[in-house]
Write a protein that holds these residues in place. Structure first.
Motif, PDB file in Angstrom:
ATOM      1  N   LYS A   1     -20.246 -18.431 -35.543  1.00 15.06           N
ATOM      2  CA  LYS A   1     -20.392 -19.324 -35.814  1.00 15.06           C
ATOM      3  C   LYS A   1     -19.849 -19.893 -36.888  1.00 15.06           C
ATOM      4  O   LYS A   1     -20.103 -19.215 -37.194  1.00 15.06           O
ATOM      5  CB  LYS A   1     -21.541 -19.903 -35.559  1.00 15.06           C
TER       6      LYS A   1
ATOM      7  N   ASP B   1     -24.668 -14.021 -37.590  1.00 17.44           N
ATOM      8  CA  ASP B   1     -23.631 -14.378 -36.875  1.00 17.44           C
ATOM      9  C   ASP B   1     -22.877 -15.662 -36.904  1.00 17.44           C
ATOM     10  O   ASP B   1     -22.039 -15.845 -36.027  1.00 17.44           O
ATOM     11  CB  ASP B   1     -24.271 -14.948 -34.874  1.00 17.44           C
TER      12      ASP B   1
ATOM     13  N   ASP C   1     -18.423 -25.412 -35.797  1.00 18.69           N
ATOM     14  CA  ASP C   1     -19.896 -25.288 -34.801  1.00 18.69           C
ATOM     15  C   ASP C   1     -21.089 -25.640 -35.574  1.00 18.69           C
ATOM     16  O   ASP C   1     -21.462 -26.840 -35.017  1.00 18.69           O
ATOM     17  CB  ASP C   1     -20.703 -23.468 -34.439  1.00 18.69           C
TER      18      ASP C   1
ATOM     19  N   THR D   1     -30.507 -24.250 -35.418  1.00 22.10           N
ATOM     20  CA  THR D   1     -30.539 -22.976 -34.264  1.00 22.10           C
ATOM     21  C   THR D   1     -30.665 -23.100 -33.043  1.00 22.10           C
ATOM     22  O   THR D   1     -30.142 -22.516 -32.057  1.00 22.10           O
ATOM     23  CB  THR D   1     -31.105 -21.603 -34.737  1.00 22.10           C
ATOM     24  N   GLY D   2     -32.031 -24.303 -33.177  1.00 20.10           N
ATOM     25  CA  GLY D   2     -31.961 -24.762 -31.291  1.00 20.10           C
ATOM     26  C   GLY D   2     -31.143 -24.856 -30.603  1.00 20.10           C
ATOM     27  O   GLY D   2     -30.478 -24.933 -29.846  1.00 20.10           O
TER      28      GLY D   2
ATOM     29  N   LEU E   1     -27.926 -25.020 -31.405  1.00 20.61           N
ATOM     30  CA  LEU E   1     -26.690 -24.445 -31.391  1.00 20.61           C
ATOM     31  C   LEU E   1     -26.630 -23.297 -30.267  1.00 20.61           C
ATOM     32  O   LEU E   1     -25.770 -22.681 -29.633  1.00 20.61           O
ATOM     33  CB  LEU E   1     -26.195 -23.280 -32.506  1.00 20.61           C
ATOM     34  N   ASN E   2     -27.716 -22.280 -30.219  1.00 20.90           N
ATOM     35  CA  ASN E   2     -28.201 -21.751 -29.272  1.00 20.90           C
ATOM     36  C   ASN E   2     -27.849 -22.378 -27.881  1.00 20.90           C
ATOM     37  O   ASN E   2     -27.530 -21.724 -26.736  1.00 20.90           O
ATOM     38  CB  ASN E   2     -29.218 -21.039 -29.148  1.00 20.90           C
ATOM     39  N   GLU E   3     -28.253 -23.961 -27.549  1.00 21.28           N
ATOM     40  CA  GLU E   3     -28.283 -24.885 -26.589  1.00 21.28           C
ATOM     41  C   GLU E   3     -27.076 -24.842 -26.245  1.00 21.28           C
ATOM     42  O   GLU E   3     -26.270 -24.326 -25.253  1.00 21.28           O
ATOM     43  CB  GLU E   3     -29.392 -26.176 -26.742  1.00 21.28           C
TER      44      GLU E   3
ATOM     45  N   PRO F   1     -24.616 -20.752 -26.668  1.00 21.15           N
ATOM     46  CA  PRO F   1     -24.319 -19.832 -26.321  1.00 21.15           C
ATOM     47  C   PRO F   1     -23.359 -18.517 -26.978  1.00 21.15           C
ATOM     48  O   PRO F   1     -21.778 -18.509 -27.138  1.00 21.15           O
ATOM     49  CB  PRO F   1     -24.508 -19.677 -25.086  1.00 21.15           C
TER      50      PRO F   1
END
Length: 175
Positions: A3, A35, A71, A166-167, A169-171, A174
């Motif tokens: 990221k 990451d 990001d 983080t939630g 970013l992950n959503e 990916p």
């Protein structure tokens, strides 16, 4: 894919306290999200002579691309006249509405007096939202008297904001 984290510094003075704090904030976030690519910085003091040109320089265009591709974007400014700097506004005026739709933005203001603490939420947050950024957490207002403890304060702030960030970013991003 790692990221990308970019610190955007809206102070007209090079190597300012705002620059230092922005880098510390971005690194505190990077250390916690995992990451993350190395933090990159866009210091607008170097771009100031080119921002109002009718034909922007290559350095302005590269900086705009870096900001639009981030990001995570830490947007830092000293507080001038109760809000962020005109330099930051001039730069962000070149970012089209919605261009930060894939970006998590974290607003940060450095100020001389606590009376301006709401400026981060009242002025800077709406600008970032207008550009499409997801601003999931309260921004941070650092008073000059807190700067000697900035690293500790920013680490505590990063601990609080990372779960929400983080939630998202992950959503949205990916991998």
């Amino acid at each position: 894919m790692a990221k990308s984290i970019v610190a955007l510094v809206g102070n007209p003075r090079a190597q300012s306290r705002t620059h230092t704090v922005a880098l510390q904030a971005a690194q505190a976030v990077a250390d916690r999200i995992g990451d993350a690519a190395p933090v990159e910085i866009v210091d607008l003091s170097a771009l100031a002579p080119h921002l109002l040109s009718a034909t922007p320089s290559a350095s302005v265009e590269l900086s705009l691309d870096l900001v639009r591709g981030a990001d995570v974007l830490v947007v830092a400014s000293p507080t001038y006249k109760g809000t962020y700097t005109g330099l930051l506004k001039s730069f962000l005026d070149r970012v089209p509405t919605g261009a930060l739709a894939s970006t998590v933005a974290l607003p940060l203001l450095v100020m001389g007096d606590a009376r301006h603490a709401l400026a981060v939420e009242v002025h800077l947050r709406p600008l970032l939202v207008e550009l499409g950024a997801h601003v999931p957490t309260p921004g941070i207002a650092l008073i000059e008297s807190q700067l000697p403890d900035a690293e500790t304060l920013l680490a505590e702030w990063a601990e609080r904001v990372t779960p929400q960030m983080t939630g998202i970013l992950n959503e949205r991003l990916p991998g």
